[in-house]
Design a protein around this motif. Structure first.
Motif, PDB file in Angstrom:
ATOM      1  N   ILE A  39       0.837  -1.205   0.000  1.00  0.00           N
ATOM      2  CA  ILE A  39       0.000   0.000   0.000  1.00  0.00           C
ATOM      3  C   ILE A  39       0.871   1.254   0.000  1.00  0.00           C
ATOM      4  N   LEU A  40       1.895   1.279   0.837  1.00  0.00           N
ATOM      5  CA  LEU A  40       2.768   2.448   0.920  1.00  0.00           C
ATOM      6  C   LEU A  40       3.536   2.652  -0.372  1.00  0.00           C
ATOM      7  N   ALA A  41       3.887   1.555  -1.062  1.00  0.00           N
ATOM      8  CA  ALA A  41       4.586   1.681  -2.338  1.00  0.00           C
ATOM      9  C   ALA A  41       3.683   2.303  -3.404  1.00  0.00           C
ATOM     10  N   ILE A  42       2.388   2.038  -3.317  1.00  0.00           N
ATOM     11  CA  ILE A  42       1.435   2.639  -4.261  1.00  0.00           C
ATOM     12  C   ILE A  42       1.261   4.120  -3.945  1.00  0.00           C
ATOM     13  N   GLY A  43       0.999   4.431  -2.684  1.00  0.00           N
ATOM     14  CA  GLY A  43       0.788   5.820  -2.303  1.00  0.00           C
ATOM     15  C   GLY A  43      -0.678   6.127  -2.062  1.00  0.00           C
TER      16      GLY A  43
END
Length: 321
Positions: free
Chosen positions: A192-196
């Motif tokens: 999720i954090l990699a997507i933003g």
């Protein structure tokens, strides 16, 4: 985007109770009613100037990444006309003399960058009231994406707060709360954090991605993909689409290994029967009949000699002898 200010009476004419409720757009009951009353009380509270160096962030984050353009616009606006609306802080529950931001994190950052005091209302509150107030103020601004709200909800739950507290903080119905839980259960946080923040991606698309992540190993596969160069796309919406398309294609199965070959051997008197299986990596010799055991023991006892003979044969082939 302009928004109504729950602190309107601090900076100008008093806001009516009806207007405050209209801005919030959530059910006013239970814990929500308590926090709504706190908002009304805050509109009558005194604003103080605090050194932003003494103001820490909330103990639970509600944003994935900051919109730098929006921050720069806020910075320019406050530099030009000052801070129109105060932030809400509480005395830090663990460090004497410091404060903890309930909401208004970016205004605190701006004050720190401009090296000027941050205008704030200080209110003592416990952790539950803190997260409810933080969530409801964000709901009033309506500028958090679905996945930011989802991660905020998950972090509140992991802090030991109840589902009812989460629903009050984020004005959630049971369906949305259930889909949020599905998203954080199936999609690793690092993915999720990699997507933003993915501001344009709504509840149903994230839920669909969560369904694609249900099969065993899907989470690991997604984590490996987002760490690769192919995933690096400008814009979190584009990164979401990239991962969604990747996960929509079934994982390729490993190439089947070379088929094993089977042969059989038996002496003229058929006193023993040998089944030989060769997969290329595993060579199996299985003996059957009443003489299988002593014959197998005899072969095992000769393994050193047989292996040396094999090595000499291989060397002879290489040297051409």
């Amino acid at each position: 985007m302009a928004r109504k200010d729950i602190f309107g009476s601090v900076m100008g004419p008093a806001a009516s109770v009806a207007n405050v409720k209209d801005v919030s757009a959530y059910a006013v009951r239970g814990a929500s009613r308590s926090i709504m009353q706190s908002f009304e009380e805050l509109s009558k509270s005194s604003v103080v100037d605090l050194d932003p160096a003494l103001v820490d962030t909330s103990f639970v984050s509600d944003r994935i990444d900051d919109d730098d353009q929006a921050f720069q616009e806020l910075l320019a606006a406050i530099r030009e006309r000052g801070q129109d609306s105060p932030v809400l802080v509480r005395p830090h529950p663990e460090v004497s003399g410091r404060f903890q931001t309930v909401f208004g994190h970016r205004r605190v950052r701006v004050a720190r960058q401009l090296d000027r005091p941050v205008r704030a209302v200080v209110k003592k509150m416990d952790d539950e009231d803190h997260v409810i107030a933080q969530g409801q103020e964000n709901a009033a601004r309506a500028n958090l994406s679905f996945i930011e709200r989802t991660l905020f909800a998950d972090r509140i739950l992991k802090r030991g707060h109840s589902p009812d507290t989460v629903k009050s903080a984020l004005a959630l119905d049971d369906t949305t709360f259930s889909k949020m839980r599905s998203v954080t259960s199936n999609i690793p946080e690092r993915v999720i954090l990699a997507i933003g923040a993915a501001k344009s991606i709504g509840r149903d698309r994230w839920w669909q991605l969560a369904k694609l992540m249900e099969p065993p190993g899907a989470g690991v596969r997604a984590a490996e993909y987002v760490a690769g160069a192919d995933f690096a796309q400008p814009g979190s919406d584009a990164r979401f689409a990239r991962l969604f398309d990747f996960m929509s294609v079934p994982a390729k199965r490993p190439h089947a290994s070379t088929k094993s070959t089977e042969t059989a051997w038996t002496p003229d008197d058929r006193s023993v029967r040998a089944k030989i299986t060769d997969t290329g990596k595993v060579f199996t010799l299985a003996l059957k009949s009443k003489e299988a055991s002593p014959f197998g023991a005899f072969i095992a006892g000769k393994l050193d000699e047989l292996f040396e003979a094999f090595r000499e044969s291989e060397m002879a082939k290489k040297t051409g002898d």
